[in-house]
Design a protein around this motif. Structure first.
Motif, mmCIF file in Angstrom:
data_model
loop_
_atom_site.group_PDB
_atom_site.id
_atom_site.type_symbol
_atom_site.label_atom_id
_atom_site.label_comp_id
_atom_site.label_asym_id
_atom_site.label_seq_id
_atom_site.Cartn_x
_atom_site.Cartn_y
_atom_site.Cartn_z
ATOM 1 N N SER A 31 0.715 -0.822 -0.377
ATOM 2 C CA SER A 31 -0.290 -0.101 -0.114
ATOM 3 C C SER A 31 0.903 1.316 0.191
ATOM 4 N N PHE A 32 1.690 1.187 0.775
ATOM 5 C CA PHE A 32 2.856 2.352 1.023
ATOM 6 C C PHE A 32 3.463 2.315 -0.626
ATOM 7 N N LEU A 33 4.198 1.384 -1.153
ATOM 8 C CA LEU A 33 4.351 1.547 -2.280
ATOM 9 C C LEU A 33 3.988 2.213 -3.460
ATOM 10 N N THR A 34 2.262 1.720 -3.322
ATOM 11 C CA THR A 34 1.582 1.942 -4.404
ATOM 12 C C THR A 34 0.989 3.964 -4.097
ATOM 13 N N TYR A 35 0.789 3.556 -3.103
ATOM 14 C CA TYR A 35 0.884 5.440 -3.374
ATOM 15 C C TYR A 35 2.109 6.191 -3.354
ATOM 16 N N ARG A 36 3.715 5.710 -3.186
ATOM 17 C CA ARG A 36 4.600 6.242 -3.850
ATOM 18 C C ARG A 36 4.637 5.997 -5.795
ATOM 19 N N ILE A 37 4.400 4.783 -6.092
ATOM 20 C CA ILE A 37 4.286 4.693 -6.933
ATOM 21 C C ILE A 37 3.496 5.612 -8.077
ATOM 22 N N TYR A 38 2.092 6.095 -7.010
ATOM 23 C CA TYR A 38 1.118 7.654 -7.771
ATOM 24 C C TYR A 38 1.720 8.483 -7.522
ATOM 25 N N LYS A 39 2.597 8.446 -6.744
ATOM 26 C CA LYS A 39 2.769 10.054 -6.347
ATOM 27 C C LYS A 39 4.376 10.437 -7.702
ATOM 28 N N ILE A 40 5.286 9.370 -7.744
ATOM 29 C CA ILE A 40 5.864 9.357 -8.689
ATOM 30 C C ILE A 40 5.631 9.855 -10.622
ATOM 31 N N GLU A 41 5.164 8.618 -10.636
ATOM 32 C CA GLU A 41 4.223 8.367 -11.921
ATOM 33 C C GLU A 41 3.766 9.992 -12.172
ATOM 34 N N TYR A 42 3.225 10.115 -11.189
ATOM 35 C CA TYR A 42 1.683 11.737 -11.464
ATOM 36 C C TYR A 42 3.070 13.034 -11.923
ATOM 37 N N SER A 43 4.236 12.625 -10.658
ATOM 38 C CA SER A 43 4.928 13.635 -11.338
ATOM 39 C C SER A 43 6.021 13.725 -12.163
ATOM 40 N N LYS A 44 6.271 12.595 -12.965
ATOM 41 C CA LYS A 44 7.041 12.192 -13.459
ATOM 42 C C LYS A 44 6.088 12.656 -15.180
ATOM 43 N N GLU A 45 4.730 12.672 -14.952
ATOM 44 C CA GLU A 45 3.594 12.773 -16.089
ATOM 45 C C GLU A 45 3.543 14.667 -16.423
ATOM 46 N N LEU A 46 3.532 15.101 -15.076
ATOM 47 C CA LEU A 46 3.763 16.917 -14.706
ATOM 48 C C LEU A 46 4.824 17.240 -15.189
ATOM 49 N N LEU A 47 6.120 16.468 -15.039
ATOM 50 C CA LEU A 47 7.077 17.489 -15.229
ATOM 51 C C LEU A 47 7.770 16.353 -17.073
ATOM 52 N N ILE A 230 -3.805 16.391 -16.109
ATOM 53 C CA ILE A 230 -2.498 16.728 -15.861
ATOM 54 C C ILE A 230 -2.343 17.473 -16.685
ATOM 55 N N ILE A 231 -2.788 19.175 -16.249
ATOM 56 C CA ILE A 231 -2.143 19.852 -16.641
ATOM 57 C C ILE A 231 -1.239 20.898 -16.802
ATOM 58 N N ASN A 232 -0.838 22.221 -17.296
ATOM 59 C CA ASN A 232 0.201 23.085 -16.918
ATOM 60 C C ASN A 232 -0.294 23.839 -17.398
ATOM 61 N N LYS A 233 -0.334 24.971 -16.553
ATOM 62 C CA LYS A 233 -0.603 26.936 -17.160
ATOM 63 C C LYS A 233 0.088 27.787 -17.068
ATOM 64 N N SER A 234 0.512 28.472 -18.732
ATOM 65 C CA SER A 234 2.155 29.939 -18.126
ATOM 66 C C SER A 234 1.920 30.555 -19.251
ATOM 67 N N TYR A 235 1.836 31.948 -18.221
ATOM 68 C CA TYR A 235 1.992 33.168 -18.677
ATOM 69 C C TYR A 235 2.873 33.333 -20.108
ATOM 70 N N LEU A 236 2.325 33.931 -21.137
ATOM 71 C CA LEU A 236 3.926 34.036 -21.651
ATOM 72 C C LEU A 236 3.809 36.225 -21.703
ATOM 73 N N PRO A 237 4.247 36.653 -20.965
ATOM 74 C CA PRO A 237 4.005 37.805 -21.255
ATOM 75 C C PRO A 237 3.603 39.235 -21.900
ATOM 76 N N SER A 238 5.336 38.530 -22.796
ATOM 77 C CA SER A 238 5.219 38.871 -23.776
ATOM 78 C C SER A 238 4.379 39.303 -24.678
ATOM 79 N N GLY A 239 3.436 38.540 -24.865
ATOM 80 C CA GLY A 239 2.107 38.103 -26.128
ATOM 81 C C GLY A 239 0.829 38.383 -24.923
ATOM 82 N N ASN A 240 0.780 38.646 -23.388
ATOM 83 C CA ASN A 240 -0.414 38.352 -22.740
ATOM 84 C C ASN A 240 -1.464 37.549 -22.935
#
Length: 533
Positions: A31-47, A230-240
């Motif tokens: 159970s502990f390893l499953t939680y760690r895998i969940y967090k690691i895989e989520y972090s990898k895909e977010l990265l 899993i999304i990422n939002k980034s601001y481009l100030p030069s284009g607003n």
């Protein structure tokens, strides 16, 4: 009743207790390893999504920055009152260099009065850009901040959709109008390597104006929900703008579930297996003996392989020596006979024939040098003498004597170097090869200057630096120069086979040391090596 008694009896049986406890422990760990895998895989895909966002953002900013340069040039010529004479020629030149920009404009007050190219854009002349209430707010912000402001995607007067970048123009500290560039949406998307749907194999994309929301005007024709997943939002100030990137098919939850199910099954199997093992101690003991025997056999095999490898290395060294020796004899014969031909038929041979003989002799000499270098490389790192106390200042004096006549204007500086305990021959060769390399690759119109010093030392090791003011090395070749026969200079006047630094690296590593170089093209090089004291 009898069944219950049998169950109680089974539970009191210690192998069963062991199996149950093992299963619970393994289930907790799983159970502990499953939680760690969940967090690691989520972090990898977010990265992964963040990296993709960064790549697309860099492409966007590159396009925007180029557009900024174009619109600022148009603004400059307008401020200098050159727009009447130079607008078309300068705009044509700028558009030829920036293929994704479709048109340039000059807006006087809020009315478009010049555009390039005019063909296809005739309807824009005389258009009041302040007619739209949304435009008023955007234009007001651009004038207020006195900087380029991008708007879009919007419908263009001349047809189609695109983005517009406007630079406020001021004359005599008063607002005069705008310089503008127009980039059609199709060209904009080509620049960032995306299609109209804003979708690739792995990701969905969306770009919206900062003040808009996702269900308003947007670049890509997709209905992707960017509020979940899993999304990422980034601001481009030069284009607003805001750039959204979403992973299409995230796998982190599936992987965690798969692991958890597999771990439950594995825990169950292990528990049953432990129960069986606890019932068969004799078999377990036999298994341990068998494994011990297998390990002993494996160790013996490793020892045998190590012995065979040592013998193979000796044979290879002997082979390299024999090959080097046998190859030199035909080279000596070739050189000797060609020299005799040149002497005997000197009056008959023309200049081309003499040149051919010279090239052949020179090639044979260079081949001999390569053979000798190969032999030297095969011997490098093998020492039969004992370690001794070495005063490095004596080594430097000896090396300096080699180059005083060849480079009379060269400077060879070394500090008060320490005394170390090592093998004299390889230490001499390390410094000699590095100094030779520094002189060899010095600049033509600059007297070579070489500095040798200690940059760091501890109880166990010492680090030296050999610095020169030569031609330097490009960063992409800093590792390549230590490879056999790698010469970064094609200049035939610089002699050498490209093996000197490879020999130095092999010697340093044989002394349990490391070597590296820091350099910049045209600004010299500094070779560092660290060896045990």
């Amino acid at each position: 009743m009898k069944i219950i008694k049998n169950i109680i009896k089974e539970l009191k049986y210690w192998p069963t207790k062991l199996a149950i406890i093992s299963f619970l422990v393994l289930l907790t760990i799983s159970s502990f390893l499953t939680y760690r895998i969940y967090k690691i895989e989520y972090s990898k895909e977010l990265l992964q999504v963040k990296e993709e966002t960064s790549d697309v953002k860099n492409q966007l900013e590159s396009m925007i920055n180029n557009s900024l340069n174009v619109v600022k040039i148009i603004a400059f010529i307008t401020e200098k009152n050159l727009d009447e004479t130079d607008f078309e020629s300068i705009s044509k030149s700028l558009l030829e260099k920036n293929k994704y920009i479709d048109a340039t404009q000059i807006v006087k007050d809020h009315t478009i009065y010049k555009t390039f190219p005019l063909k296809g854009n005739e309807s824009t002349i005389g258009y009041n850009i302040n007619a739209d209430s949304l435009n008023k707010k955007i234009l007001f912000e651009a004038i207020k901040q006195e900087k380029v402001f991008f708007e879009g995607p919007i419908k263009l007067i001349q047809g189609g959709e695109g983005i517009i970048g406007r630079q406020p123009i001021f004359k005599n500290n008063k607002f005069w109008g705008f310089a503008a560039v127009i980039v059609r949406t199709d060209n904009f998307l080509k620049t960032i390597n995306l299609n109209n749907s804003g979708s690739s194999t792995l990701f969905d994309y969306q770009i919206v104006q900062k003040n808009n929301v996702l269900n308003e005007a947007k670049f890509f024709k997709n209905n992707t929900d960017f509020s979940t997943g899993i999304i990422n939002k980034s601001y481009l100030p030069s284009g607003n703008w805001y750039l959204y990137v979403k992973l299409k098919e995230p796998q982190y939850l599936n992987k965690a579930i798969e692991f958890f199910i597999s771990s439950i099954l594995l825990s169950l199997i292990i528990s049953i297996y432990l129960r069986k093992l606890s019932q068969e101690p004799i078999k377990l003991e036999a298994l341990i003996k068998k494994k011990t025997s297998d390990l002993e056999k494996a160790n013996k095999q490793l020892q045998t392989r190590a012995k065979e490898l040592g013998e193979a290395n000796k044979e290879l060294e002997h082979f390299a020596y024999i090959i080097s020796h046998d190859l030199q004899e035909p080279l000596r014969m070739i050189t000797s006979f060609l020299t005799q031909i040149e002497k005997k038929y000197n009056d008959v041979l023309d200049e081309k024939g003499k040149k051919y003989i010279f090239f052949a002799v020179d090639g044979a000499k260079r081949m001999k040098k390569i053979i000798l270098d190969i032999l030297e490389f095969s011997r490098a790192g093998k020492y039969i003498d004992e370690k001794e106390s070495i005063d490095l200042n004596d080594i430097m004096k000896e090396i300096k004597g080699f180059y005083e006549n060849e480079y009379p204007n060269g400077k060879f500086n070394y500090e008060n170097l320490p005394t170390i305990v090592s093998y004299r021959s390889p230490i001499f060769q390390i410094f000699h090869n590095l100094v030779s390399n520094a002189f060899k690759y010095s600049k033509e119109n600059l007297n070579p200057e070489i500095n040798i010093k200690v940059v760091n030392q501890s109880k166990k090791d010492i680090t030296f630096a050999v610095q020169d003011n030569g031609i330097g090395i490009e960063k992409e070749y800093l590792e390549k120069i230590f490879v056999l026969f790698q010469r970064l200079q094609s200049n035939e006047e610089i002699k050498g086979s490209g093996i000197g630094l490879a020999i130095v690296k092999k010697i340093v590593e044989s002394l349990n040391g490391t070597i590296w170089v820091e350099s910049e093209k045209d600004f010299g090089s500094t070779f560092y090596f660290k060896i045990p004291k």
